[in-house]
Design a protein around this motif. Structure first.
Motif, short mmCIF file in Angstrom:
data_model
loop_
_atom_site.label_atom_id
_atom_site.label_comp_id
_atom_site.label_asym_id
_atom_site.label_seq_id
_atom_site.Cartn_x
_atom_site.Cartn_y
_atom_site.Cartn_z
N LEU A 72 0.82 -1.22 0.00
CA LEU A 72 0.00 0.00 0.00
C LEU A 72 0.86 1.27 0.00
CD1 LEU A 72 -2.75 -0.97 2.60
CD2 LEU A 72 -2.86 -1.07 0.12
N SER A 117 2.40 8.82 1.03
CA SER A 117 1.34 9.15 0.06
C SER A 117 1.88 9.17 -1.35
CB SER A 117 0.74 10.53 0.40
OG SER A 117 1.76 11.55 0.37
N THR A 143 2.11 5.65 -2.55
CA THR A 143 0.76 5.11 -2.75
C THR A 143 0.18 5.62 -4.05
OG1 THR A 143 0.43 4.99 -0.35
CG2 THR A 143 -1.54 4.93 -1.74
N ARG A 156 -8.50 0.28 -1.10
CA ARG A 156 -7.44 0.18 -0.10
C ARG A 156 -6.33 1.19 -0.37
NH1 ARG A 156 -6.81 -6.27 1.44
NH2 ARG A 156 -9.04 -6.60 1.97
N ALA A 178 -5.24 4.16 1.98
CA ALA A 178 -3.84 4.29 2.40
C ALA A 178 -3.32 5.67 2.05
CB ALA A 178 -3.00 3.21 1.73
N CYS A 179 -3.73 6.18 0.89
CA CYS A 179 -3.27 7.51 0.48
C CYS A 179 -3.82 8.56 1.45
CB CYS A 179 -3.73 7.81 -0.95
SG CYS A 179 -3.11 9.39 -1.61
N PHE A 236 -4.66 8.06 4.57
CA PHE A 236 -3.98 7.87 5.84
C PHE A 236 -2.63 8.55 5.83
CE2 PHE A 236 -0.87 5.38 8.23
CZ PHE A 236 -1.37 5.52 9.48
N HIS A 237 -1.86 8.27 4.75
CA HIS A 237 -0.53 8.87 4.68
C HIS A 237 -0.60 10.40 4.56
CE1 HIS A 237 1.70 5.20 4.70
NE2 HIS A 237 1.05 4.72 3.60
N GLY A 249 -6.90 5.22 9.86
CA GLY A 249 -6.02 4.06 10.08
C GLY A 249 -6.82 2.87 10.57
N LEU A 252 -8.74 1.49 7.72
CA LEU A 252 -7.88 0.75 6.78
C LEU A 252 -7.52 -0.62 7.34
CD1 LEU A 252 -6.21 0.64 4.21
CD2 LEU A 252 -4.38 1.90 5.39
#
Length: 639
Positions: A518, A522, A525, A591, A595-596, A598-599, A623, A626
């Motif tokens: 993932l 960012s 990702t 996903r 993840a993007c 989240f980062h 998070g 995810l």
């Protein structure tokens, strides 16, 4: 001569005249026979010899006086002019008294000759002892039986040779006349009644005997010879007859040779005309009625068998031709010039007819052979066309494209073989028509054209029929070729569609097993999102290609009218894999996007406390979401 009791000897007296000895016996003497005998014997000497006169010895020692007297008086009637002296040999002292009553010397004028009575031992007073036989006291050796036998042989020879000579002259003159008058045929049946060789042999033996007697007599041994033998035994006559007979016989032999040659020539002419008439008549008629070529191999074989029978009949006449040609050649090498032209004409006529007929037989044999080959090729071509048609009419159910390619290759080879056979059929048909167009029949010396229209129509009809059948097969081969190519394309589409399904499966497997990261920030990702989109594009292209192939398969099946074939399980498999791939792709996108987020939230720093608290909560919330997402399977077992 006919009575064996009477013996008459011819010898010569002192005047070189002839001596007649008439022995009389105790038995009754036939005056008639004696007169006939004297007439016969007097006809033997020539006139020259008879002109010298006769001395007659009448041996009356064993006879009666009246018989002696009758014989002497008979001489007056038979040969009065030729008789000069008659010596009557009397018995000792027996006629003395009787003689006194009849004196012959007194009757000399009336009789015309002198008659004396004399004893046997006194005959030498009038005749030399060498001219008297031993019974009269002489030394002359004379065998009257031998003389009579030779005389019989001579007369037989003279009669036969004279008759034969006349016949030979007639035959030779007839042959000569026939040569001068060509229109009058010679009488070839006129033959001598006697064998010339036998008669000539008899004459030579007689002449040899006469000459041997003369030579032996001249030497003083054996049978005595007198100058009268040449006249009495007619040696010159024998020689003259032999010479004439040899001359005429030589001519007759030439006549026989000419007859034999003419007979041989006529026989050759007859046989030549027999050969010519048969070849120009029945032989030509046989060929004239056998101009068909049949409509099949069996029919042409029957015609060939019939032709062999005709050739067998002709071979017998050709054998006669060979024999006649040899005979003519022999005559030409030893013939006369007047026969050369006729013989050469016969030879030329015979050769022309025989060679012409042999040429027609050979031409007919060539036509039948070509017809047999033509029908054989037509039959083979028909069988090939039937086989090709059977292949074309059979249902095609190949297992794969390789089988289709093999079948298509086999069809092409069959078609090529048919084309070659058709070309060969046309060539043989053209050869056959050319041979028939050059044929002519020879009938009774004239060229007779042959009507081969039916044969030509048949040949052209067979070739046209084969051409039409071949064309139909070609059309069917074109259709079958197109169908097989479509089937090849169908198998290819099905194979490629299956391959597309496998590729999608491989992409799905790769997506599930390798596409799990993932990213650590960012930026990474986002890069993964971009790669994932490209990956999805590839899968989309594969799916679209598979769909197109399956659609083409449906179209081909409809074109081939193959209702039993369709896309099968390929389309469901393709759709299932594509659905699984789509679900997995969407999950992967969700996903990566979480993840993007989240980062991105985690990377916000140096913010006011209030904002930072909110950011932290957001990071925590994303998070956890995810993490919860990651705990769920990417794709469930049901797809």
């Amino acid at each position: 001569m006919r009575n064996t009791i009477i013996y008459i000897n011819f010898i010569s007296d002192r005047r070189s005249g002839l001596i007649l000895t008439i022995p009389l016996c105790t038995e009754q003497t036939s005056m008639e026979e004696l007169s006939s005998t004297l007439d016969y014997l007097l006809g033997i000497p020539s006139d020259k010899c008879k002109a010298r006169g006769f001395t007659v010895i009448v041996d009356g020692r064993k006879s009666q006086w009246n018989i002696v007297k009758t014989v002497v008086l008979m001489l007056q009637n038979v040969i009065p002019a030729e008789v000069s002296l008659v010596c009557v040999v009397k018995p000792d002292e027996f006629w003395d008294k009787k003689v006194t009553h009849f004196c012959f010397w007194k009757e000399k004028d009336r009789l015309g000759f002198e008659v004396i009575l004399v004893s046997a031992n006194k005959l030498t007073r009038y005749i030399e002892p060498c001219q008297l036989t031993d019974e009269f006291g002489g030394s002359l050796v004379y065998d009257h039986i031998d003389w009579v036998n030779k005389r019989l042989v001579f007369e037989k020879f003279t009669k036969e040779s004279s008759s034969l000579l006349d016949e030979l002259v007639v035959i030779n003159d007839s042959e000569k006349s026939s040569q001068l008058d060509k229109e009058r045929p010679p009488d070839c049946n006129f033959l001598p009644s006697l064998d010339p060789e036998t008669v000539l042999q008899t004459g030579h033996e007689l002449l040899s005997e006469l000459q041997q007697r003369r030579f032996n007599g001249a030497e003083g041994g054996g049978v005595a010879w007198s100058p009268m033998d040449d006249e009495l035994l007619a040696q010159p006559q024998v020689m003259k007859l032999l010479d004439s007979l040899r001359e005429q016989y030589t001519k007759y032999q030439e006549v026989c040779r000419q007859r034999s040659k003419r007979s041989q020539l006529e026989d050759i002419q007859t046989k030549v005309m027999q050969v010519v008439n048969w070849l120009e008549g029945p032989g030509t008629e046989q060929l004239r009625t056998q101009w068909g070529i049949g409509d099949s191999i069996r029919a042409s074989q029957a015609l060939q068998q019939k032709h062999e029978e005709i050739e067998s009949q002709h071979s017998e006449w050709f054998a006669v031709y060979v024999e006649l040609n040899q005979q003519i050649a022999a005559l030409l090498s030893a013939g006369d010039e007047e026969d050369l032209v006729e013989l050469k004409g016969l030879q030329q006529q015979l050769s022309d007819v025989c060679y012409r007929q042999a040429s027609q037989l050979e031409s007919r044999q060539n036509v039948l052979q070509s017809a047999h080959e033509f029908h054989g090729t037509a039959q083979d071509l028909s069988q090939q066309l039937d086989g090709l048609l059977g292949m074309l009419c059979a249902d095609v159910a190949p297992a794969d494209g390789a089988a289709i390619q093999q079948t298509l290759k086999h069809l092409e080879e069959k078609l090529k073989s048919v084309e070659g056979a058709l070309v060969g059929l046309r060539e043989k048909g053209q050869v056959l028509m050319d041979q028939m167009s050059n044929q002519t029949s020879w009938s009774y010396g004239k060229d007779v054209p042959i009507d081969n229209k039916d044969n030509v129509d048949h040949i052209q009809g067979v070739m046209e029929d084969m051409q039409l059948r071949k064309q139909r097969c070609e059309d069917m081969v074109d259709v079958r070729r197109l169908k097989m190519l479509q089937m090849v394309q169908l198998f290819k589409c099905e194979e490629d569609a299956s391959q597309a399904v496998e590729w999608l499966g491989e992409l799905l497997d790769a997506l599930l097993k390798t596409h799990i990261r993932l990213g650590d920030d960012s930026q990474e990702t986002k890069v993964l999102l971009e790669k994932h989109k490209k990956f999805v594009d590839v899968a989309q292209s594969t799916y679209d290609y598979g769909r197109q192939l399956l659609q083409a398969t449906v179209v081909l099946c409809q074109s081939l009218r193959c209702s039993t074939r369709s896309s099968g399980d390929t389309l469901p498999r393709l759709n299932r894999v594509w659905k699984q791939f789509t679900v997995t792709t969407e999950e992967r996108v969700h996903r990566l996007e979480m993840a993007c987020s989240f980062h991105t939230a985690a990377e916000k720093g140096d913010l006011p406390v209030e904002v930072e608290q909110e950011t932290y909560e957001e990071v925590e919330t994303v998070g956890k979401a995810l993490l919860d997402r990651l705990t769920v399977p990417v794709i469930f077992p049901d797809g």
